[in-house]
Design an enzyme around this catalytic site. Structure first.
Site, PDB file in Angstrom:
ATOM      1  N   GLU A 116       3.379   8.486   3.485  1.00 45.22           N
ATOM      2  CA  GLU A 116       2.123   8.008   4.079  1.00 45.22           C
ATOM      3  C   GLU A 116       2.139   8.118   5.608  1.00 45.22           C
ATOM      4  O   GLU A 116       1.373   7.446   6.299  1.00 45.22           O
ATOM      5  CB  GLU A 116       1.847   6.558   3.657  1.00 45.22           C
ATOM      6  CG  GLU A 116       1.780   6.328   2.162  1.00 45.22           C
ATOM      7  CD  GLU A 116       0.631   7.052   1.444  1.00 45.22           C
ATOM      8  OE1 GLU A 116      -0.163   7.728   2.121  1.00 45.22           O
ATOM      9  OE2 GLU A 116       0.566   6.950   0.215  1.00 45.22           O
ATOM     10  N   HIS A 139       1.990  -0.962   5.066  1.00 44.20           N
ATOM     11  CA  HIS A 139       1.335  -0.717   3.773  1.00 44.20           C
ATOM     12  C   HIS A 139       2.167  -1.331   2.662  1.00 44.20           C
ATOM     13  O   HIS A 139       3.404  -1.251   2.685  1.00 44.20           O
ATOM     14  CB  HIS A 139       1.187   0.792   3.559  1.00 44.20           C
ATOM     15  CG  HIS A 139       0.828   1.170   2.158  1.00 44.20           C
ATOM     16  ND1 HIS A 139      -0.359   0.790   1.563  1.00 44.20           N
ATOM     17  CD2 HIS A 139       1.506   1.870   1.210  1.00 44.20           C
ATOM     18  CE1 HIS A 139      -0.396   1.267   0.325  1.00 44.20           C
ATOM     19  NE2 HIS A 139       0.731   1.917   0.083  1.00 44.20           N
ATOM     20  N   HIS A 141       1.779  -3.178  -1.738  1.00 41.96           N
ATOM     21  CA  HIS A 141       1.016  -3.277  -2.984  1.00 41.96           C
ATOM     22  C   HIS A 141       0.928  -4.742  -3.416  1.00 41.96           C
ATOM     23  O   HIS A 141       1.512  -5.114  -4.426  1.00 41.96           O
ATOM     24  CB  HIS A 141       1.701  -2.442  -4.077  1.00 41.96           C
ATOM     25  CG  HIS A 141       1.916  -0.998  -3.718  1.00 41.96           C
ATOM     26  ND1 HIS A 141       2.856  -0.195  -4.346  1.00 41.96           N
ATOM     27  CD2 HIS A 141       1.307  -0.198  -2.792  1.00 41.96           C
ATOM     28  CE1 HIS A 141       2.806   1.042  -3.840  1.00 41.96           C
ATOM     29  NE2 HIS A 141       1.887   1.062  -2.880  1.00 41.96           N
ATOM     30  N   GLU A 169      -8.586 -20.985   6.092  1.00 41.86           N
ATOM     31  CA  GLU A 169      -7.949 -20.264   7.196  1.00 41.86           C
ATOM     32  C   GLU A 169      -8.366 -18.793   7.309  1.00 41.86           C
ATOM     33  O   GLU A 169      -8.164 -18.177   8.361  1.00 41.86           O
ATOM     34  CB  GLU A 169      -6.419 -20.273   6.998  1.00 41.86           C
ATOM     35  CG  GLU A 169      -5.796 -21.642   7.109  1.00 41.86           C
ATOM     36  CD  GLU A 169      -5.441 -21.964   8.549  1.00 41.86           C
ATOM     37  OE1 GLU A 169      -4.438 -21.429   9.025  1.00 41.86           O
ATOM     38  OE2 GLU A 169      -6.173 -22.733   9.185  1.00 41.86           O
ATOM     39  N   HIS A 210      -4.721   0.552  -5.476  1.00 39.41           N
ATOM     40  CA  HIS A 210      -3.439   0.994  -4.925  1.00 39.41           C
ATOM     41  C   HIS A 210      -2.756  -0.096  -4.091  1.00 39.41           C
ATOM     42  O   HIS A 210      -1.642  -0.498  -4.374  1.00 39.41           O
ATOM     43  CB  HIS A 210      -3.631   2.275  -4.092  1.00 39.41           C
ATOM     44  CG  HIS A 210      -2.366   2.820  -3.527  1.00 39.41           C
ATOM     45  ND1 HIS A 210      -2.038   4.159  -3.539  1.00 39.41           N
ATOM     46  CD2 HIS A 210      -1.317   2.209  -2.913  1.00 39.41           C
ATOM     47  CE1 HIS A 210      -0.852   4.335  -2.980  1.00 39.41           C
ATOM     48  NE2 HIS A 210      -0.398   3.164  -2.579  1.00 39.41           N
TER      49      HIS A 210
END
Ligand code: 2HA
Ligand code: ZN
Length: 270
Positions: A116, A139, A141, A169, A210
């Site tokens: 990525e 990044h 999951h 919050e 994803h």
């Protein structure tokens, strides 16, 4: 010259990868992090001019030319970063207008940066135009956010408002909201460009079915953003199938804006 294994940026990167793995957000080789470093930070730890290998990136990012990044490796497991940092992480300097990355440390088994990398580098370039202090793209999951993309509309305003309503919050932590990309093929320049475009208006970008991208001025901020959004998604997944009796109203959101000196994304509150 100091030992890079004692560098605060490396120690913090290892701790963050371990922490994220322990949260269940980075199964197997899931997830990736890039942390931008200043030349002065890197210079304390060995000869940064010694290029071990030059790795083509497959994209252009002229604004990042000469910048240094500590980045997780492709196919590597967050679980293992703590045990073998020099195999699982690499320190690169961006060269030739972004078309090459010069490896200065790490990826000792012949590996290279995350698949990525385009999304990371293009997102760094985009965030730096909004906030010159941005240093991190992250990044992962996260389970509940991912689950949410199967049962909630992907409309960005609706998605953001739902998350804001799940914990008091949320609007304070991410008043800019979350942007959402539909399912796209990961690891490509196309998803990189689309993510970077979304990063211009929010520090959180959901990849439907994803995972999630977060940006921040340091690892703590990017992690905290993801942690807060994931907590909200967890609440949503616990209540979505139940009759809703109470919520946080827009009027209450406006009170939070005043109390915490934040401004909700334009047009997202009535
Ligand atoms: O690197 O998470 O999106 C593994 C991934 C790809
Ligand atoms: Zn992923």
């Amino acid at each position: 010259m100091k030992d890079i294994m004692t560098a605060p940026f490396l120690v913090e990167m290892i701790r963050t990868c371990t922490n994220m793995y322990n949260h269940g957000w980075d199964e197997r080789n899931g997830g990736n992090i890039s942390l931008m470093l200043d030349e002065s930070e890197v210079a304390e730890y060995g000869d940064v001019k010694r290029v071990l290998r030059t790795i083509p990136t497959g994209f252009k990012a002229p604004s990042l030319d000469g910048k240094y990044f500590l980045v997780t490796g492709t196919g590597k497991y967050f679980k293992n970063v703590q045990y073998e940092p020099a195999v699982n992480l690499g320190l690169v300097k961006i060269a030739d207008g972004g078309e090459n990355a010069q490896l200065l440390w790490g990826f000792t088994d012949g590996g290279k940066f995350t698949s990525e990398f385009p999304a990371h580098m293009m997102s760094h370039a985009a965030r730096l135009t909004v906030n010159p202090s941005n240093r991190v793209i992250m990044h992962c999951h996260p389970t509940n956010l991912l689950a949410m993309t199967y049962v909630h509309t992907l409309d960005e305003k609706a998605f953001t408002r739902t998350l804001w309503q799940m914990c008091t919050e949320c609007i304070v932590v991410f008043p800019d909201g979350v942007n959402v990309l539909p399912w796209m093929l990961c690891g490509t320049n196309e998803i990189g460009e689309a993510t970077a475009e979304k990063m211009k208006t929010a520090r959180l970008v959901v990849w439907a079915q994803h995972g999630l991208y977060g940006a921040g001025v340091d690892l703590d901020e990017a992690f905290g953003l993801i942690e807060t959004a994931e907590k909200a998604a967890e609440i949503y997944m616990k209540i979505a199938h139940l009759p809703l009796v109470n919520t946080i109203t827009d009027e209450q959101m406006h009170l939070l804006e005043g109390r915490f000196s934040v401004k909700a994304r334009e047009g997202y509150l009535s």
